[in-house]
Scaffold this motif. Structure first.
Motif, short mmCIF file in Angstrom:
data_model
loop_
_atom_site.label_atom_id
_atom_site.label_comp_id
_atom_site.label_asym_id
_atom_site.label_seq_id
_atom_site.Cartn_x
_atom_site.Cartn_y
_atom_site.Cartn_z
N LEU A 22 50.60 14.95 17.45
CA LEU A 22 49.50 14.68 16.53
C LEU A 22 48.21 15.26 17.07
O LEU A 22 48.06 15.50 18.27
CB LEU A 22 49.33 13.17 16.33
CG LEU A 22 50.56 12.37 15.88
CD1 LEU A 22 50.29 10.87 16.03
CD2 LEU A 22 50.90 12.70 14.44
N SER A 23 47.26 15.44 16.18
CA SER A 23 45.91 15.81 16.60
C SER A 23 45.18 14.54 17.03
O SER A 23 45.69 13.42 16.85
CB SER A 23 45.16 16.48 15.45
OG SER A 23 44.93 15.55 14.41
N GLU A 24 43.99 14.69 17.58
CA GLU A 24 43.21 13.52 18.00
C GLU A 24 42.93 12.60 16.81
O GLU A 24 43.07 11.37 16.91
CB GLU A 24 41.89 13.98 18.62
CG GLU A 24 42.07 14.82 19.88
CD GLU A 24 40.78 15.52 20.26
OE1 GLU A 24 39.93 14.87 20.92
OE2 GLU A 24 40.63 16.69 19.91
N LEU A 25 42.53 13.18 15.69
CA LEU A 25 42.22 12.38 14.50
C LEU A 25 43.46 11.71 13.96
O LEU A 25 43.42 10.52 13.59
CB LEU A 25 41.59 13.28 13.43
CG LEU A 25 41.03 12.56 12.19
CD1 LEU A 25 39.88 11.62 12.59
CD2 LEU A 25 40.55 13.57 11.15
N GLU A 26 44.58 12.42 13.93
CA GLU A 26 45.83 11.84 13.44
C GLU A 26 46.29 10.70 14.33
O GLU A 26 46.84 9.70 13.85
CB GLU A 26 46.90 12.92 13.35
CG GLU A 26 46.67 13.94 12.26
CD GLU A 26 47.62 15.12 12.37
OE1 GLU A 26 47.86 15.79 11.33
OE2 GLU A 26 48.12 15.40 13.49
N LEU A 27 46.08 10.85 15.63
CA LEU A 27 46.47 9.78 16.56
C LEU A 27 45.68 8.51 16.28
O LEU A 27 46.25 7.41 16.17
CB LEU A 27 46.23 10.22 18.00
CG LEU A 27 46.47 9.13 19.04
CD1 LEU A 27 47.94 8.83 19.19
CD2 LEU A 27 45.86 9.50 20.38
N LEU A 28 44.36 8.62 16.16
CA LEU A 28 43.54 7.45 15.89
C LEU A 28 43.90 6.81 14.55
O LEU A 28 43.95 5.59 14.42
CB LEU A 28 42.06 7.83 15.92
CG LEU A 28 41.50 8.30 17.28
CD1 LEU A 28 40.01 8.61 17.15
CD2 LEU A 28 41.74 7.25 18.36
N ALA A 29 44.20 7.67 13.55
CA ALA A 29 44.60 7.15 12.24
C ALA A 29 45.93 6.41 12.35
O ALA A 29 46.12 5.35 11.72
CB ALA A 29 44.70 8.29 11.23
N GLU A 87 43.36 12.85 26.52
CA GLU A 87 41.99 12.53 26.90
C GLU A 87 41.38 11.54 25.91
O GLU A 87 40.62 10.64 26.29
CB GLU A 87 41.16 13.81 26.97
CG GLU A 87 39.69 13.61 27.28
CD GLU A 87 39.44 12.97 28.63
OE1 GLU A 87 38.29 12.51 28.87
OE2 GLU A 87 40.37 12.91 29.47
N GLN A 88 41.72 11.68 24.63
CA GLN A 88 41.23 10.73 23.63
C GLN A 88 41.78 9.33 23.90
O GLN A 88 41.08 8.33 23.75
CB GLN A 88 41.65 11.19 22.23
CG GLN A 88 41.11 10.33 21.09
CD GLN A 88 39.59 10.34 21.02
OE1 GLN A 88 38.97 11.40 21.03
NE2 GLN A 88 38.98 9.17 20.97
#
Length: 305
Positions: A81-88, A142-143
């Motif tokens: 996943l991307s950083e945004l997809e992970l947080l979502a 890192e996120q």
């Protein structure tokens, strides 16, 4: 097909994860103890690695059964996943509402922070488990580290369990991830089963399936360990094929010959089992040294005589 022939209620060696067949070897128990200790600390990360099929899912499920009732759990099985997809995905797992159209790293981080603080204030605990974590990109890792910055004066409000293949260990050695690596409070690398544990594993699964007879001879079970290297998933493949083969031959006891034939039919052609006690070959230079020593002794004896 073979169940009634061998007196079994169900297939004992299915590769589908079934908690009913849970077998905790000494190594699995040790791994579970390490991870449980790590979750009992106030640190941010816990790490479990192991080769494919060694039982990481078994350990994870056992760990979940021991979590306190006040634990909120988020599980991510596909971390590519991307950083945004992970947080979502974390928000989805924790049932956190967010604006999907205007979501950003900052907005999602802010609402996750509020949720963690509210859960902690209510006496709860939050754990994030990421399977196949070797697929995580460095910027996504890192996120995750930044999420563990959410804390009180006494503890971090989010604990993260990374579960993955050995490549994950190499990934965490990268210089840009050194801060994350320093936050791992417990880590364990799961090895395959020993020969003795392999024998116990086969007997355990047969017992759970309703059969306490010695369907596998001792040399057959030792052969299973030899051809699979003690990897449980591979053991299941070979033992399942062996039961089918023995039934086809109307043979009640499975011997090492059936195991070897089953391995050739069910394992990849290029598979090489790796065990705890690999065969040690004598280096050629030792033979040379021995020859020189014998020659010197012969020369000395010639002078004496």
């Amino acid at each position: 097909m073979y169940l009634s022939y061998f007196g079994l209620r169900e297939k004992p060696f299915s590769i589908s994860p079934n908690p009913h067949y849970l077998f905790l070897s000494e190594r699995h128990k040790e791994a579970l103890a390490h991870l449980t200790y790590g979750l009992g600390e106030d640190g941010g990360f816990v790490l479990l690695t192991g080769e494919v099929g060694t039982g990481k899912t078994t350990i994870t499920r056992s760990m979940l059964e021991q979590l306190p009732e006040n634990t909120q759990l988020a599980m991510i099985h596909n971390p590519a996943l991307s950083e945004l997809e992970l947080l979502a995905s974390i928000c989805d797992e924790l049932s956190i509402n967010y604006d999907t159209r205007h979501a950003s790293l900052k907005s999602l981080t802010d609402i996750i922070k509020k949720h963690l603080e509210a859960n902690n204030k209510a006496g709860g605990h939050t754990i994030l488990i990421i399977d196949e974590a070797q697929l995580l990109a460095p910027d996504v890792l890192e996120q995750l580290r930044l999420l563990t910055n959410i804390e009180t004066d006494h503890k971090k409000l989010l604990q993260i369990v990374l579960v993955g293949q050995p490549e994950l260990q190499e990934l965490l050695k990268r210089n840009e991830l050194r801060q994350l690596a320093q936050r791992i409070t417990a880590r364990y690398h799961l090895l395959p089963l020993t020969q003795g544990q392999t024998v116990a594993y086969i007997k355990h699964r047969l017992h759970v399936a309703g059969c306490d007879q010695a369907l596998f001879s001792l040399d057959a079970m030792q052969a299973v360990h030899q051809v699979t290297g003690g990897v449980p998933r591979l053991m299941n493949l070979v033992c399942e094929r062996a039961l089918v083969g023995a039934f086809a031959k109307q043979q009640h006891i499975i011997d090492s010959n059936i195991i070897k034939k089953s391995a050739s039919e069910s394992l990849p052609a290029d598979f090489v089992a790796v065990t705890d006690t690999p065969t040690k070959h004598t280096p050629r230079w030792l033979y040379g040294l021995a020859f020189v020593a014998l020659f010197a002794i012969g020369v000395g004896l010639s002078y004496i005589l």
